[in-house]
Design a protein around this motif. Sequence first.
Motif, short mmCIF file in Angstrom:
data_model
loop_
_atom_site.label_atom_id
_atom_site.label_comp_id
_atom_site.label_asym_id
_atom_site.label_seq_id
_atom_site.Cartn_x
_atom_site.Cartn_y
_atom_site.Cartn_z
N ILE A 89 0.86 -1.18 0.00
CA ILE A 89 0.00 0.00 0.00
C ILE A 89 0.89 1.23 0.00
CG2 ILE A 89 -1.90 -1.14 1.24
CD1 ILE A 89 -1.12 0.65 3.67
N ALA A 90 0.37 2.33 -0.51
CA ALA A 90 1.10 3.59 -0.51
C ALA A 90 0.59 4.46 0.62
CB ALA A 90 0.94 4.29 -1.84
N ALA A 91 1.49 5.22 1.22
CA ALA A 91 1.12 6.16 2.29
C ALA A 91 1.97 7.40 2.15
CB ALA A 91 1.34 5.52 3.65
N LEU A 92 1.42 8.52 2.54
CA LEU A 92 2.16 9.78 2.55
C LEU A 92 2.63 10.02 3.98
CD1 LEU A 92 3.02 12.06 0.68
CD2 LEU A 92 0.95 13.28 1.35
N VAL A 93 3.94 10.03 4.17
CA VAL A 93 4.55 10.19 5.50
C VAL A 93 5.44 11.42 5.45
CG1 VAL A 93 6.00 9.14 7.26
CG2 VAL A 93 4.49 7.69 5.89
N ASP A 94 5.05 12.45 6.17
CA ASP A 94 5.84 13.69 6.22
C ASP A 94 6.21 14.18 4.82
OD1 ASP A 94 5.78 13.83 9.03
OD2 ASP A 94 7.51 12.49 9.18
N GLY A 95 5.26 14.09 3.88
CA GLY A 95 5.47 14.58 2.52
C GLY A 95 6.18 13.62 1.60
N VAL A 119 5.55 6.60 0.58
CA VAL A 119 6.19 5.38 1.07
C VAL A 119 5.35 4.19 0.64
CG1 VAL A 119 6.85 4.13 3.17
CG2 VAL A 119 7.21 6.59 3.03
N ALA A 120 6.01 3.10 0.27
CA ALA A 120 5.34 1.84 -0.03
C ALA A 120 5.55 0.91 1.17
CB ALA A 120 5.92 1.21 -1.29
N ASP A 180 10.72 3.79 -0.32
CA ASP A 180 10.12 4.87 -1.10
C ASP A 180 9.20 4.28 -2.17
OD1 ASP A 180 11.42 6.86 0.32
OD2 ASP A 180 12.35 7.76 -1.46
N ASN A 181 8.13 4.96 -2.46
CA ASN A 181 7.19 4.51 -3.48
C ASN A 181 7.68 4.85 -4.90
OD1 ASN A 181 4.76 3.18 -4.15
ND2 ASN A 181 3.69 5.13 -4.38
N LEU A 182 8.69 5.70 -5.01
CA LEU A 182 9.22 6.13 -6.31
C LEU A 182 10.13 5.06 -6.90
CD1 LEU A 182 9.49 8.38 -8.44
CD2 LEU A 182 11.44 9.23 -7.13
#
Length: 115
Positions: free
Chosen positions: A24-30, A33-34, A46-48
């Motif tokens: 799953i993807a999440a936004l952590v402090d901008g 993250v995967a 990192d999700n990138l």
Amino acid sequence: MTDMMTLEWTAVCGLDRLDHERGIAALVDGVQVALFRTGDELYAVDNLDPVGGAYVMSRGIVGSRGGVPTVASPLHKQVYDLRTGHCLDLPGVALPVHQVRCRDGLVEVRLRREE
């Protein structure tokens, strides 16, 4: 040598929201993250996608290679070690890896960023 800065722990989601062998993807402090759950282990990278340049790693194929937990990019299929972030197919390519833990049923991530 690269200096790393470790940030505080951030609650992301309940452990029950993470399916086994799926990301799953999440936004952590901008930072995108995967998160992955394999067996009893949690991983955060990192999700990138460092090769394809798109935010897709959470959609990667989770597996293993020689007992190493891995995720394969859904774009070009490069395989990354979930523990270290190192690409097993392209030397010198890596995903940033972040600390992850489960506390009181909540998945928490602590980013590691270069200073």
